[in-house]
Structures are given as C-alpha cells and as structure tokens.
Design an enzyme around this catalytic site. Structure first.
Site, PDB file in Angstrom:
ATOM      1  N   GLY A   1       0.816  -1.215   0.000  1.00  0.00           N
ATOM      2  CA  GLY A   1       0.000   0.000   0.000  1.00  0.00           C
ATOM      3  C   GLY A   1       0.846   1.260   0.000  1.00  0.00           C
TER       4      GLY A   1
ATOM      5  N   HIS B   1       4.448   1.873  -8.122  1.00  0.00           N
ATOM      6  CA  HIS B   1       3.471   0.773  -8.106  1.00  0.00           C
ATOM      7  C   HIS B   1       2.631   0.794  -9.384  1.00  0.00           C
ATOM      8  CE1 HIS B   1       3.965   1.395  -3.598  1.00  0.00           C
ATOM      9  NE2 HIS B   1       4.279   0.124  -3.751  1.00  0.00           N
TER      10      HIS B   1
ATOM     11  N   GLN C   1       7.971  -9.360   7.801  1.00  0.00           N
ATOM     12  CA  GLN C   1       9.195  -8.865   7.147  1.00  0.00           C
ATOM     13  C   GLN C   1       9.779  -7.640   7.845  1.00  0.00           C
ATOM     14  OE1 GLN C   1       6.940  -8.171   3.330  1.00  0.00           O
ATOM     15  NE2 GLN C   1       8.345  -6.464   3.125  1.00  0.00           N
TER      16      GLN C   1
ATOM     17  N   LEU D   1      11.395   6.306  -6.183  1.00  0.00           N
ATOM     18  CA  LEU D   1      10.123   6.397  -5.452  1.00  0.00           C
ATOM     19  C   LEU D   1      10.023   5.244  -4.458  1.00  0.00           C
ATOM     20  CD1 LEU D   1       7.425   7.484  -8.076  1.00  0.00           C
ATOM     21  CD2 LEU D   1       9.089   8.846  -6.813  1.00  0.00           C
TER      22      LEU D   1
HETATM   23  O1  PAF Z   1       7.967  -4.836  -1.936  1.00  0.00           O
HETATM   24  C1  PAF Z   1       7.004  -4.897  -1.150  1.00  0.00           C
HETATM   25  O2  PAF Z   1       6.158  -4.010  -1.100  1.00  0.00           O
HETATM   26  C2  PAF Z   1       6.876  -6.085  -0.220  1.00  0.00           C
HETATM   27  O3  PAF Z   1       8.107  -6.529   0.210  1.00  0.00           O
HETATM   28  C3  PAF Z   1       6.049  -7.240  -0.841  1.00  0.00           C
HETATM   29  C4  PAF Z   1       6.732  -7.814  -2.077  1.00  0.00           C
HETATM   30  C5  PAF Z   1       4.664  -6.755  -1.220  1.00  0.00           C
HETATM   31  C6  PAF Z   1       5.909  -8.383   0.173  1.00  0.00           C
HETATM   32  O4  PAF Z   1       5.272  -7.955   1.328  1.00  0.00           O
END
Ligand code: PAF
Length: 279
Positions: free
Chosen positions: A31, A37, A61, A184
C-alpha cells in the site's frame, strides 16, 4: 474494481476468470501507493487480461525495531488510485487471514537472503518469501510483477519461484524516480524537507561510481569506499553497504563481467534508503 478481503473470495473471482480463459497478473504491494506501483500495474496489464493488486503490510518482514507500527497507509486513497488505473481486483487481507494463530511455516531462500539487506535485517527476506509464496498460491496468477528498486527481493522471489516450481512468470519493472533521481518509495514520506534535498545524492553517487568503475575496472573496492565517504559528507548518517555485486548470486565481485550492479543502503534520520545501478 472488486475489493476482497478473504482468500476464499479471491479464489472465487480468479476461478471465474480462469473459466473464461483469462490470464492474470499479480502485483503484491504494502500500500501507500505511488507511481512506481502504478508502473508495475501497467506492466501487468501489458502481459495479462486481468490485474490483481494486493495490499498487505506484512508484519513478518519487519524487524523488532522497525517501522511496522508507523508504516504509511491510506487505504481509501490507494483504492481510488487503483480504480483509476483500471485494476480488476484489490485483495486486502487482514493479518489473521494471512497468518492464523497456528501458522507455523516459513520459506527461506539460503545464500541470497543472507547478503546485504538480509545481513542488516535478519528475518526480513524470510518474511517476504513466505508472504509472496502464500500470495502466489492464493491467487495462482500467470505473472507477478516486482520493482527493481528492491533488486535483492526480486532475486529472492525469482529463486523461490524456480526452486518450488511455482508456475508464475516473474517480471521486473524498472525503478521509477523523481525528477531529481530519488527512487520512489512509500518510505520517502518519512523524509523531512531538508532530507529530501540530500536523498537524491544516493542516485547521483551510484551513477558517478558506475562511471568510475567503467573507466577503472580493477579499482572497485577503492571506488566504493570513496562513494560511501561522499554519501556521509553529503549528510547521510550512516551507510549499511555500498557494494558491487553479481546480480544473480548477490556476492561481491572484484571485476565487471557484465552481470553486476552497484547496491547501496544508507540512512537519513527519517528513513533508510536503498537503491541500485546496473553496471
Ligand atoms: O515490496 C514490497 O512491497 C513487499 O516486500 C512485498 C513484495 C509486497 C511483500 O510484502
């Protein structure tokens, strides 16, 4: 755009698309969406008929002293952005949906995950590998798109996909940058006005080091040390690494043979920034 919160609803929609022979691209995100993105979404669309974006701030993570609690989030805004980008489905599961209380499995990619960000952030890539594997198995897409800014993450995901024979084609998207060169990242929102002036030096330093290495291939270590020092002089508080690595093994190299990148992670007060540059 359809918004679903459960794995069951995600699978129902995917099955309907599969029955009508449609192909699916998956773009996993946490998000706080930005143009980086959106570039992954348009790459997904160029490969497949349907696009799924996932928004899940994956707790496994994040290290203990990291920014899980403050990670930027604006679900309403993200939804608007994705609707405008004609995304077909947004999957936004809760932590309980992804990690029920008896969850006990971890995916770990040896070697690649222990270098650079893996050494500095123990457990980070295990968290990434586990959640990405789950998202692949939940959505069963044809392709999945990841940004090259997180190049080590991209290679960890490529490795696990190959090793586990997951039938998903991994596609990478080039890093999207501000006009001043800053890559970004959702975490750029942590930077103060004065830090936003220092941050682009990371990219310009990577570019200058690349030029110097091309001109003097045998002096890589010395050039990287000089580049690290110039980041500190520019105002970075510390540098975790400034290294030339083989882009497949992530191991350090002393000569450029054609598959290398310079990788850097450096701290400003507001955020730790990472970036890389293909040699
Ligand atoms: O790059 C990210 O935003 C995150 O590490 C991912 C790949 C969505 C995994 O949570």
């Amino acid at each position: 755009m359809k918004v679903v919160y459960s794995i069951e609803d995600l699978r129902k929609t995917v099955q309907t698309w599969r029955k009508s022979g449609e192909t699916i691209a998956l773009i996993p995100t946490m998000g706080a969406l930005h143009d980086g993105h959106l570039s992954l979404v348009s790459i997904g669309r160029s490969y497949c008929q349907r696009t799924i974006v996932t928004i899940f701030v994956n707790p496994t993570q994040f290290g203990e002293n990291e920014d899980l609690a403050t990670y930027p989030s604006d679900f309403i805004q993200d939804k608007k952005i994705l609707e405008k980008a004609n995304v077909d489905l947004l999957f936004a599961p809760s932590v309980k949906e992804i990690y029920p209380s008896d969850f006990a499995t971890q995916i770990s990619v040896k070697g690649l995950s222990q270098e650079m960000c893996g050494a500095i952030r123990p457990g980070h890539f295990e968290g990434v590998a586990t959640v990405v594997t789950k998202l692949f198995l939940q959505a069963l897409p044809d392709t999945a798109i990841f940004g090259e800014k997180d190049f080590q993450q991209l290679q960890v995901i490529r490795r696990l996909t190959a090793d586990l024979n997951i039938p998903v084609k991994i596609i990478s998207g080039p890093t999207v940058r501000d006009a001043d060169g800053l890559a970004l990242s959702s975490r750029n929102s942590y930077l103060s006005e004065s830090e936003l002036k220092i941050a682009p030096v990371l990219y310009s330093t990577l570019k200058s080091a690349a030029q110097a290495i091309k001109a003097n291939n045998s002096n890589i270590e010395h050039i990287c040390e000089g580049a690290l020092q110039s980041l500190l002089t520019a105002g970075f508080l510390s540098v975790d690494y400034f290294d030339v690595r083989d882009e497949n093994t992530m191991m350090t190299v002393t000569k450029i043979k054609g598959a290398e990148r310079i990788f850097c992670a450096a701290h400003l007060k507001g955020a730790r920034l990472i970036d890389n540059f293909k040699l």
